[in-house]
Design an enzyme around this catalytic site. Structure first.
Site, PDB file in Angstrom:
ATOM      1  N   SER A 185       0.869  -1.176   0.000  1.00 46.29           N
ATOM      2  CA  SER A 185       0.000   0.000   0.000  1.00 46.29           C
ATOM      3  C   SER A 185       0.905   1.225   0.000  1.00 46.29           C
ATOM      4  CB  SER A 185      -0.843  -0.003   1.285  1.00 46.29           C
ATOM      5  OG  SER A 185      -1.477   1.244   1.489  1.00 46.29           O
ATOM      6  N   TYR A 219      -2.217  -1.282  10.402  1.00 45.68           N
ATOM      7  CA  TYR A 219      -2.164  -1.376   8.937  1.00 45.68           C
ATOM      8  C   TYR A 219      -0.825  -0.850   8.415  1.00 45.68           C
ATOM      9  CZ  TYR A 219      -3.993  -1.036   4.125  1.00 45.68           C
ATOM     10  OH  TYR A 219      -4.202  -1.178   2.771  1.00 45.68           O
TER      11      TYR A 219
END
Ligand code: NAD
Length: 265
Positions: free
Chosen positions: A147, A160
């Site tokens: 990401s 995350y």
């Protein structure tokens, strides 16, 4: 026109491919003649319908394995299943992922453990099982869906961001270990893509900030993305196919941003 990727007959596992990015990547691989093992959660009848439809449309073998990405034994069994059922394993796309947003002092411990397990540790288990098969073949492609949060942070996403930075480090290590055996490992680092994972964040943020979903999309989510546009599935698929093919043989250990310029700032 012949495809530049030459992937027909290869075998790929795409984790978390019952939805969103993983589903799109599995479809892109199947369209190139790659036999696929799908994975992920969801309604069994809907998954079977999608599996059969993809198999019929692409004219490749499409199997489903329901391994829970928090369970090491099930992940190893899925990798063995691909080799047993489809004869080889050329491409492993570690894509399954979940999100949870909270200030760190309130971050539920179980949520931290779940995100690290699914977004980071599952890739370790899948790679660990796949590498011996790829080494025996003399070729392999490991593509980790990290990401923009593998490169930079945002507040309230501690688990995350930690998991995605971790997967970038794991990618580099595997790249070094596999290089002489013909195995490459790379991370794709997308900005925001409009999937169920992001739709849920839009709804949550709208409630938390007392804004409309449209305001959240423009002023919160796409605020980070200089293009002010969501990243599209086929833009991610294009990079994945390049990395999976012989064209990508020298791309190794890279964390490649497809984020509209987010991490350039
Ligand atoms: P999604 O929610 O649409 O899909 C997630 C997939 O993971 C689903 O198939 C789900 O069933 C599966 N999954 C979840 N927990 C699982 C488990 N325990 N075992 C097996 N499968 C499980 O999400 P998405 O947006 O398509 O995200 C896919 C990946 O892309 C994730 O790793 C995410 O972090 C990453 N990513 C997404 C975006 C974005 O903007 N959507 C941006 C950057 C990176």
């Amino acid at each position: 026109m012949a495809s530049p990727y030459n992937l027909a007959g290869h075998v790929a596992i795409v984790t978390g491919s019952t939805s969103g990015i993983g589903q799109a990547l599995a479809h892109a691989l199947a369209a190139e003649g790659v036999n696929i093992v799908l994975n992920g959660f969801g309604d069994a009848a809907a998954i079977e319908k999608d599996r059969a439809a993809l198999e019929a449309k692409a004219g490749v073998k499409v199997l489903f394995h329901g391994a829970d990405m928090t369970k090491p034994d099930e992940i190893a069994a899925m990798v063995a299943f691909a080799k047993d059922q489809l004869g080889r394993l050329d491409i492993l796309v570690n894509n399954a992922g979940v999100q949870f947003v909270s200030p760190i002092e309130d971050f539920p411990i179980a949520k931290w453990d779940q995100i690290i397990a699914i977004n980071l540790t599952s890739a370790f288990h899948a790679i660990r099982a796949a590498v011996p098969i790829m080494k025996a073949q003399g070729r392999g492609r490991i593509i980790n869906i990290a990401s923009a949060h593998g490169l930079v942070a945002s507040p309230f996403k501690s688990a995350y961001v930690a998991a995605k930075h971790g997967i970038v480090g794991l990618t580099k290590t595997v790249a070094l270990e596999g290089a002489e055996a013909g195995i490459t490992a790379n991370a794709i680092c997308p900005g925001y893509v409009k999937t169920p994972l992001v739709e849920a964040q839009i709804a949550d943020q709208a409630k938390a900030r007392n804004m409309t979903p449209e305001q959240v999309m423009r002023d919160v989510i796409l605020d980070a993305q200089p293009t002010k546009k969501f990243v599209e599935f086929d833009q991610l698929a294009g990079l994945m196919l390049y990395l999976a093919s012989d064209l990508g043989a020298s791309a190794n250990g890279a964390a490649l941003a497809i984020d509209g310029g987010w991490t350039a700032e």
